[in-house]
Motif scaffolding. Structure first.
Motif, PDB file in Angstrom:
ATOM      1  N   ASN A 143       0.854  -1.189   0.000  1.00  7.28           N
ATOM      2  CA  ASN A 143       0.000   0.000   0.000  1.00  7.28           C
ATOM      3  C   ASN A 143       0.888   1.237   0.000  1.00  7.28           C
ATOM      4  OD1 ASN A 143      -1.920  -1.933   0.381  1.00  7.28           O
ATOM      5  ND2 ASN A 143      -2.759  -1.060   2.242  1.00  7.28           N
ATOM      6  N   TYR A 170     -11.421  12.529  -1.660  1.00  9.36           N
ATOM      7  CA  TYR A 170     -11.715  13.280  -2.875  1.00  9.36           C
ATOM      8  C   TYR A 170     -12.624  14.446  -2.514  1.00  9.36           C
ATOM      9  CZ  TYR A 170     -14.442  14.317  -7.079  1.00  9.36           C
ATOM     10  OH  TYR A 170     -15.089  14.935  -8.105  1.00  9.36           O
ATOM     11  N   TYR A 199       0.184   6.843  -7.613  1.00  4.73           N
ATOM     12  CA  TYR A 199      -0.836   7.844  -7.941  1.00  4.73           C
ATOM     13  C   TYR A 199      -2.179   7.171  -8.206  1.00  4.73           C
ATOM     14  CZ  TYR A 199      -3.318  11.494 -10.499  1.00  4.73           C
ATOM     15  OH  TYR A 199      -4.262  12.398 -10.931  1.00  4.73           O
ATOM     16  N   HIS A 200      -2.172   6.101  -8.978  1.00  2.00           N
ATOM     17  CA  HIS A 200      -3.428   5.400  -9.260  1.00  2.00           C
ATOM     18  C   HIS A 200      -4.031   4.808  -7.989  1.00  2.00           C
ATOM     19  CE1 HIS A 200      -2.355   4.979 -13.781  1.00  2.00           C
ATOM     20  NE2 HIS A 200      -2.818   6.164 -13.480  1.00  2.00           N
ATOM     21  N   GLU A 201      -3.183   4.342  -7.088  1.00  2.00           N
ATOM     22  CA  GLU A 201      -3.704   3.841  -5.810  1.00  2.00           C
ATOM     23  C   GLU A 201      -4.373   4.961  -5.025  1.00  2.00           C
ATOM     24  OE1 GLU A 201      -2.055   2.279  -1.590  1.00  2.00           O
ATOM     25  OE2 GLU A 201      -1.145   1.345  -3.346  1.00  2.00           O
ATOM     26  N   LEU A 234      -5.826   7.665  -6.232  1.00  2.00           N
ATOM     27  CA  LEU A 234      -7.118   7.957  -6.873  1.00  2.00           C
ATOM     28  C   LEU A 234      -8.136   6.881  -6.524  1.00  2.00           C
ATOM     29  CD1 LEU A 234      -6.091   9.158 -10.452  1.00  2.00           C
ATOM     30  CD2 LEU A 234      -6.664  10.553  -8.459  1.00  2.00           C
ATOM     31  N   TRP A 235      -7.702   5.631  -6.562  1.00  2.00           N
ATOM     32  CA  TRP A 235      -8.601   4.515  -6.247  1.00  2.00           C
ATOM     33  C   TRP A 235      -9.099   4.627  -4.805  1.00  2.00           C
ATOM     34  CZ3 TRP A 235     -10.988   0.766  -8.891  1.00  2.00           C
ATOM     35  CH2 TRP A 235     -11.530  -0.288  -8.183  1.00  2.00           C
ATOM     36  N   GLU A 236      -8.182   4.872  -3.875  1.00  2.00           N
ATOM     37  CA  GLU A 236      -8.561   5.007  -2.461  1.00  2.00           C
ATOM     38  C   GLU A 236      -9.523   6.179  -2.247  1.00  2.00           C
ATOM     39  OE1 GLU A 236      -7.915   3.335   0.489  1.00  2.00           O
ATOM     40  OE2 GLU A 236      -7.116   1.743  -0.785  1.00  2.00           O
ATOM     41  N   GLY A 238     -11.674   7.115  -4.390  1.00  2.00           N
ATOM     42  CA  GLY A 238     -12.936   6.816  -5.068  1.00  2.00           C
ATOM     43  C   GLY A 238     -13.160   7.654  -6.315  1.00  2.00           C
ATOM     44  N   THR A 239     -12.083   8.006  -6.992  1.00  2.00           N
ATOM     45  CA  THR A 239     -12.226   8.838  -8.183  1.00  2.00           C
ATOM     46  C   THR A 239     -11.219   8.424  -9.237  1.00  2.00           C
ATOM     47  OG1 THR A 239     -12.385  11.110  -8.983  1.00  2.00           O
ATOM     48  CG2 THR A 239     -10.632  10.639  -7.391  1.00  2.00           C
ATOM     49  N   TRP A 240     -11.309   9.048 -10.386  1.00  2.00           N
ATOM     50  CA  TRP A 240     -10.362   8.847 -11.480  1.00  2.00           C
ATOM     51  C   TRP A 240     -10.276  10.152 -12.227  1.00  2.00           C
ATOM     52  CZ3 TRP A 240      -7.102   5.127 -11.432  1.00  2.00           C
ATOM     53  CH2 TRP A 240      -6.323   4.860 -12.550  1.00  2.00           C
ATOM     54  N   TYR A 300      -5.809  15.219 -15.086  1.00  2.00           N
ATOM     55  CA  TYR A 300      -4.891  14.120 -14.823  1.00  2.00           C
ATOM     56  C   TYR A 300      -3.446  14.600 -14.925  1.00  2.00           C
ATOM     57  CZ  TYR A 300      -2.318   9.774 -15.344  1.00  2.00           C
ATOM     58  OH  TYR A 300      -1.416   8.763 -15.183  1.00  2.00           O
TER      59      TYR A 300
END
Length: 141
Positions: free
Chosen positions: A44, A51, A81-83, A85-87, A89-91, A97
């Protein structure tokens, strides 16, 4: 055995990483040793992320990196970075970006070592700037 470089590549199947070495070609002398240099990864990179959509309708993400994330996000900026955003709850895509990602890169490069930040904030309303301006602004120009 003679110190010559051979073609090598990696594949993955889920959590298994396999190194392939093209050793069955003319001129190869055995034994062949494959010693890859590999950056560590974290289970992690962030312990929590949130967000908000409060900057004139533009997104912002605030993430708290783990100790491992502080140490290794620099070599794994896309994954970390993707983790985040995932945590959260967004993209994010497009200019949001790009701006947010380069803020994240700056945090990964400097925030843990220079700025001692507890949270890494990336905000879509921030402009896309060169790396010097990004770092001289504390990662949030």
């Amino acid at each position: 055995a003679e110190g010559k470089e051979l073609k090598t590549w990696f594949t993955t199947d889920g959590l298994t990483l396999t190194q392939h070495v093209e050793h069955n070609v003319e001129g190869v002398v055995y034994p062949v040793t494959a010693d890859p240099w590999w950056l560590g990864r974290c289970n992690n990179y962030v312990s929590e992320a949130s967000y908000t959509n409060s900057y004139n309708g533009r997104m912002a993400v605030s993430a708290k990196p783990t100790n491992c994330g502080r140490a290794l996000a620099r070599g794994n900026t896309t994954a970390s970075y993707h983790e985040a955003l995932w945590e959260a709850g967004t993209w994010s895509y497009g200019n949001d970006y790009t701006s947010m990602y380069w803020q994240w890169v700056c945090h990964a490069d400097w925030a843990s070592w220079i700025y001692s930040e507890k949270r890494w904030d990336v905000e879509a309303f921030r402009p896309i700037v060169n790396y010097w301006r990004m770092t001289s602004s504390g990662c949030n120009p």
